[in-house]
Design a protein around this motif. Sequence first.
Motif, PDB file in Angstrom:
ATOM      1  N   LYS A   1       0.848  -1.210   0.000  1.00 55.97           N
ATOM      2  CA  LYS A   1       0.000   0.000   0.000  1.00 55.97           C
ATOM      3  C   LYS A   1       0.873   1.246   0.000  1.00 55.97           C
ATOM      4  O   LYS A   1       1.924   1.276   0.655  1.00 55.97           O
TER       5      LYS A   1
ATOM      6  N   SER B   1      -0.050   4.211   1.186  1.00 56.85           N
ATOM      7  CA  SER B   1      -0.267   4.974   2.420  1.00 56.85           C
ATOM      8  C   SER B   1      -1.356   4.260   3.216  1.00 56.85           C
ATOM      9  O   SER B   1      -2.095   3.441   2.652  1.00 56.85           O
ATOM     10  N   PRO B   2      -1.477   4.570   4.498  1.00 53.92           N
ATOM     11  CA  PRO B   2      -2.527   3.909   5.292  1.00 53.92           C
ATOM     12  C   PRO B   2      -3.914   4.174   4.721  1.00 53.92           C
ATOM     13  O   PRO B   2      -4.829   3.385   4.894  1.00 53.92           O
ATOM     14  N   GLU B   3      -4.036   5.306   4.011  1.00 59.97           N
ATOM     15  CA  GLU B   3      -5.373   5.702   3.526  1.00 59.97           C
ATOM     16  C   GLU B   3      -5.751   5.050   2.198  1.00 59.97           C
ATOM     17  O   GLU B   3      -6.909   5.153   1.769  1.00 59.97           O
ATOM     18  N   GLU B   4      -4.792   4.432   1.509  1.00 57.90           N
ATOM     19  CA  GLU B   4      -5.133   3.909   0.177  1.00 57.90           C
ATOM     20  C   GLU B   4      -6.324   2.950   0.278  1.00 57.90           C
ATOM     21  O   GLU B   4      -6.358   2.049   1.125  1.00 57.90           O
ATOM     22  N   LYS B   5      -7.283   3.141  -0.630  1.00 55.74           N
ATOM     23  CA  LYS B   5      -8.548   2.419  -0.501  1.00 55.74           C
ATOM     24  C   LYS B   5      -8.504   1.036  -1.143  1.00 55.74           C
ATOM     25  O   LYS B   5      -9.151   0.804  -2.168  1.00 55.74           O
TER      26      LYS B   5
ATOM     27  N   TYR C   1     -10.804  -1.912   3.428  1.00 53.24           N
ATOM     28  CA  TYR C   1     -10.182  -0.744   4.059  1.00 53.24           C
ATOM     29  C   TYR C   1     -11.123  -0.073   5.054  1.00 53.24           C
ATOM     30  O   TYR C   1     -10.709   0.418   6.089  1.00 53.24           O
ATOM     31  N   SER C   2     -12.426  -0.098   4.737  1.00 55.75           N
ATOM     32  CA  SER C   2     -13.380   0.567   5.627  1.00 55.75           C
ATOM     33  C   SER C   2     -13.600  -0.220   6.920  1.00 55.75           C
ATOM     34  O   SER C   2     -14.098   0.323   7.898  1.00 55.75           O
TER      35      SER C   2
ATOM     36  N   GLU D   1      -8.537   1.545  12.579  1.00 48.63           N
ATOM     37  CA  GLU D   1      -7.544   2.574  12.276  1.00 48.63           C
ATOM     38  C   GLU D   1      -6.197   2.275  12.920  1.00 48.63           C
ATOM     39  O   GLU D   1      -5.135   2.472  12.312  1.00 48.63           O
TER      40      GLU D   1
ATOM     41  N   ALA E   1      -4.499  -0.027  10.637  1.00 51.01           N
ATOM     42  CA  ALA E   1      -4.179   0.597   9.348  1.00 51.01           C
ATOM     43  C   ALA E   1      -2.951   1.506   9.474  1.00 51.01           C
ATOM     44  O   ALA E   1      -2.133   1.618   8.563  1.00 51.01           O
ATOM     45  N   GLU E   2      -2.819   2.150  10.628  1.00 54.17           N
ATOM     46  CA  GLU E   2      -1.724   3.122  10.835  1.00 54.17           C
ATOM     47  C   GLU E   2      -0.461   2.477  11.425  1.00 54.17           C
ATOM     48  O   GLU E   2       0.595   3.105  11.440  1.00 54.17           O
TER      49      GLU E   2
END
Length: 481
Positions: A281, A283-287, A303-304, A308, A311-312
């Motif tokens: 990935k 970044s942690p935010e990549e969907k 991802y949703s 968190e 993910a981080e």
Amino acid sequence: MSDSPFSEELTARLQVMRADLESIGQSHLLEHVEGHSPECLESLLDRCDEIDLLSAHAFIEQASASEFEAPPLDRITPAVSISRHPEDEEDLRTRGQQLIDAGKVAAFTVAGGQGTRLGWNGPKGSYPAAPLTGKPLFRLFAEQIQAAGRSAGRKIPWYIMTSPINDAETRAFFRDNNYFGLDRTDIFMFPQGVFPSCDDAGRFMLASPESIAVNPDGHGGSLRALRNSGAIEDMQARGIEQISYFQVDNPSVRALDPLFVGLHLDAQRSSGEMSSKMIPKSSPEEKVGVFCSIDDRTCVIEYSDLPEELAEARDDRGELRFIAGSIAIHLLSVDFVDRITAKGASVGLPLHKAHKKVPHYLPNEDRMVSPDAPNATKFEMFIFDAIPLAARSLVYETDRVEEFAPIKNAEGVDSARSSHELQLERAARWLENAGHWFPRNEDGTRLADVEISALTAMQPSDLEACPDVPESISAGDQLAI
Ligand code: UTP
């Protein structure tokens, strides 16, 4: 004599359907029919039968009772993945190539999505995806399948899942393009199943006086569609053992990848039932969903749904711990799909819910409604939920530029523009790997654009002594080879 405009037979069908729908609290779907024609009623009853509302209702009820809940965080660990260049790469590649050459691997594209984000007027597979020639997605895959067949000396079958919404248009697109040079008997196209959408009170909805509001049942629906369409039987009859699964919106996918097949077949690493590719990935935010291991079973968490905190999370070197992003490329054995679909509709996959705008028909007011805000729940199955059903499942790391250039959005992230950039960069790298000089700026920016057809090269080494590659490529060149 009865006053009913409906024949005895139709009246009898209506009574049976009414009783069925009453038993699941959905009889409102038939309340309006008295004021409509026999043809309208017949059509509505046909739709109800086709969708099999009783099974769909039972499935939705059962799934709603067991919604995804992340287990305690300490039970979730990152999935182990195989590095890009395993030590025995060449042996594995040879083994995989042998299976492809023996005609035992089929390509399988899921193309039943609605493509709402892209907003293209037609099936997504007809979208012009190649950066210079504008070849549509379906042609890019067809060229790969043709090239693989040419090198194997045999036809490689291609299975394509459409949806009831885009099936006719997809078939017409193939017909109009003369099946992209493939033999039409080697293309097996079938529509996926649907689920009824539910309003916020849990009631099924009408799409018109004579039809039910439905949505395609997700890419996970491909498993039951493979069985229901007869594709599994067709594969068995043709001696196909493995299915190379990919999505219609990734022009860079390797439709048939010998190394991946070799890894998937290697009993030390995999059960050979279902394997997956991943990319780290960005970044942690990549969907993208993330490969995890829960109680030693590989799975993907959307991802949703990924907490968190996970993910981080980073390791000692500062890298994301949960870094393995799913890019929806899988190998599945025909036996595995046969086994998990043997029980029928449910396949054992959970349902995922999405709250969306669903236009519908209001029978009391005899009019259509196009909502401004989400008004209904759509249910879908996801293919990656089949991973934990495999005895052991392998995750193989690949490279974004090599294999993942999705076209999902009209602009910005994962758009045609970002995909073109990745496709052109890959072509430049292939030429460089094959020993050709490629013009670049000092900072590495490309100064020419080259598009490479799969019919010219399936891998960089095919470009080494290739007559289609010009002696030199100059800054400003735009070249399709
Ligand atoms: P996406 O999840 O990107 O959905 O599908 P989509 O429907 O194409 O696009 P949006 O979300 O409406 O913008 C990923 C892949 O799964 C297929 C799609 O065709 C695409 O190849 N898919 C998705 C199906 O075949 N059926 C479905 O019901 C959903």
